[in-house]
Design an enzyme around this catalytic site. Structure first.
Site: not given
Length: 551
Positions: A18, A191
């Protein structure tokens, strides 16, 4: 002036998912998720985008982060690091529940004048969803974007879109209307949002398809912050979902940075399945001996790709297509190397060496000490392997497909409920543990405890035919050798050669994909030192050094 011509991927090997990237002058910083590992958030630094060094884990105290009770693969998800108004802004999520219809995901903001801190106490933002990102608009206003969780829906429909709300610096809270600005594509599971302002457009980069083998990065744009956003006609900027032969799989969850020379780069998460499993079909593994899934013990790593982004057009990977490559052209910047990490770690009073982390607890003094025995790391035996509260395990990431690790332990257990040693760890249902313990009559022994992710049994096995008897006192050297799918343990007494214990364990079980019960897994393999005392007496073990070497 020496220049790098090519960047090798991944740039952050091992569990570093991420990525959020920011440039401040000539310095680049990447923040990555740490999940249940403490301290929270990893920040790496580079000046050439090719060479990186860990410089900070900013969430260091209970006021900022307390992960006790967080589930495996809960905790800190998808931080966002930005720089504006002379300071760093770090947004992060603490996920308290991650399985079932609901997710409890609390979002916070901390700030600091420099990357080294001091980092502020957190400002609570919201709990409506995860993957929050802070966007600093050209007019100075600030906007929080995050995915919103919709428990009413099924499957990918629970990802209810990307919402936007203004953040008031003066009031230190979110203000105004919450607006759903983008509901994603039919690939679903939208997302990981990041907003950019360029050429009169707002550009919204999202992750889609889930963080498995269908993962992707999707770009949309709008003339207005609140939309409507038009999706890139090509749909995905980046994905490996249709390229099972690619080295970098599970590619998605990305962020963009512009160099001081006007070049654009995309950082993204990825994984490298073991060569022995690369041709397998993606899917849930029910038992460790099944050959129906790829395995990535190193977890989700960070890679980089060069972008071409003409004014007013959607960006594209410089090499064409949407599949990430194992190398990327380097930017027009001077080479900037860092000193290599030493293979041997010794322990001294003060801070834990930077490569190492522990699990969940902000109260590190209850778990370990570098002062109790100068020159050693003392671990206090606490709850059982897999405890979500009081777990004395100090470890570093596995960053290589093949490696050797060694430690030396001084430990005098009094009962079989006390055990300590060298551990290859993913979570409480995936580990291999070479442990010094005691037998029924108190004699010191060496044993192997293994939990190889064989859902639904979730059983721990002891693969040695019988424990190995040890001298009553004195240090013992413990070692392991990992080669792709296999792990072998060895030990040595003072003055003696190494002895292989004669069992081969499945290292591929120490991976994201290996099945271990409800939910998915998002971290990666670690190797380190552990002490457990299920009698509750807190019996300690001393570790005299730790070695990690790629093979």
């Amino acid at each position: 002036m020496t220049k790098v011509t090519e960047i090798r991927n991944p740039i952050l090997p091992g569990f570093n998912p991420d990525p959020s990237i920011v440039r401040v002058g000539d310095d680049f910083y990447i923040a990555t998720s740490t999940f249940e590992w403490y301290p929270g958030v990893q920040i790496h630094h580079s000046r050439d985008l090719a060479h990186w060094r860990l410089v900070s884990r900013p969430l260091t105290r209970a006021a900022q982060l307390d992960l006790r009770g967080d589930p495996d693969s809960g905790g800190v998800w998808a931080p966002c690091l930005t720089h504006a108004d002379g300071q760093f802004w770090l947004i992060y999520t603490d996920v308290k529940r991650r399985d079932g219809a609901w997710k409890d995901s609390h979002n916070y903001l901390v700030t600091a004048p420099s990357i080294d801190g001091p980092w502020s106490d957190p400002v609570y933002l919201n709990s409506s969803g995860f993957d929050p990102s802070l966007f600093h608009d050209e007019d100075g206003r600030k906007w929080l974007v995050n995915m919103i969780w919709d428990h009413r829906q099924q499957g990918g429909g629970k990802f209810g879109g990307i919402v936007c709300q203004e953040y008031s610096v003066a009031e230190q809270r979110l203000v105004g209307e919450v607006r759903n600005i983008y509901r994603g594509t039919d690939h679903k599971l939208t997302e990981g949002p990041h907003l950019y302002r360029r050429d009169g457009w707002y550009w919204l980069l999202t992750a889609e398809g889930g963080t498995g083998y269908d993962h992707a990065a999707t770009m949309a744009r709008s003339r207005d912050l609140f939309g409507p956003y038009e999706t890139d006609p090509k749909k995905h900027l980046l994905t490996s979902k249709d390229a099972p032969e690619a080295l970098l799989q599970r590619a998605g969850h990305a962020d963009i940075v512009e160099t001081q020379n006007g070049e654009f780069y995309l950082v993204h998460l990825c994984s490298r399945p073991l060569e022995e499993t690369r041709g397998a079909a993606p899917g849930r593994v029910v038992g460790i001996h099944e050959e129906d899934a790829r395995r990535s013990p190193l977890g989700r790593e960070t890679a980089i790709q060069k972008l071409i982004w003409p004014a007013g057009e959607f960006p594209r990977l410089a090499h064409g297509g949407c599949v990430p490559t194992a190398t990327a052209p380097a930017p027009d910047l001077p080479e900037h190397r860092f000193s290599p990490e030493p293979a041997r770690t010794t322990f001294a009073p003060g801070a834990l060496p930077p490569a190492f982390q522990w699990l969940r607890s902000p109260d590190s003094a209850r778990l370990f000490s570098l002062d109790a025995r100068p020159g050693a790391l003392r671990l206090y035996g606490r709850e059982a392997p897999g405890s979500h509260f009081d777990h004395a395990l100090v470890a570093r990431r596995q960053t290589d497909i093949a490696y050797s690790a060694e430690t030396e332990i001084d430990f005098a257990p009094e009962t079989y409920q006390q055990f300590a040693g060298l551990i290859a760890w993913y979570n409480g249902f995936k580990f291999h543990y070479l442990a010094v313990t005691a037998g029924e009559e108190g004699q010191r022994q060496l044993t192997v405890l293994s939990c190889p992710a064989d859902w639904p049994m979730l059983r721990m096995v002891q693969p040695l035919a019988a424990p190995v008897d040890l001298p009553a006192t004195g240090p013992v050297r413990l070692g392991c050798d990992v080669d792709g799918m296999t792990l072998r343990f060895r030990y040595a007494l003072p003055g003696a050669d190494w002895t292989d214990l004669g069992v081969t364990l499945d290292q591929s079980a120490i991976s994201d994909e290996a099945g271990n019960g409800p939910g998915n897994n998002f971290t990666g393999a670690f190797v380190g030192m552990a002490a457990h005392d299920t009698s509750g007496r807190g019996h300690h073990a001393d570790f005299l050094h730790f070695n990690y070497e790629p093979r």
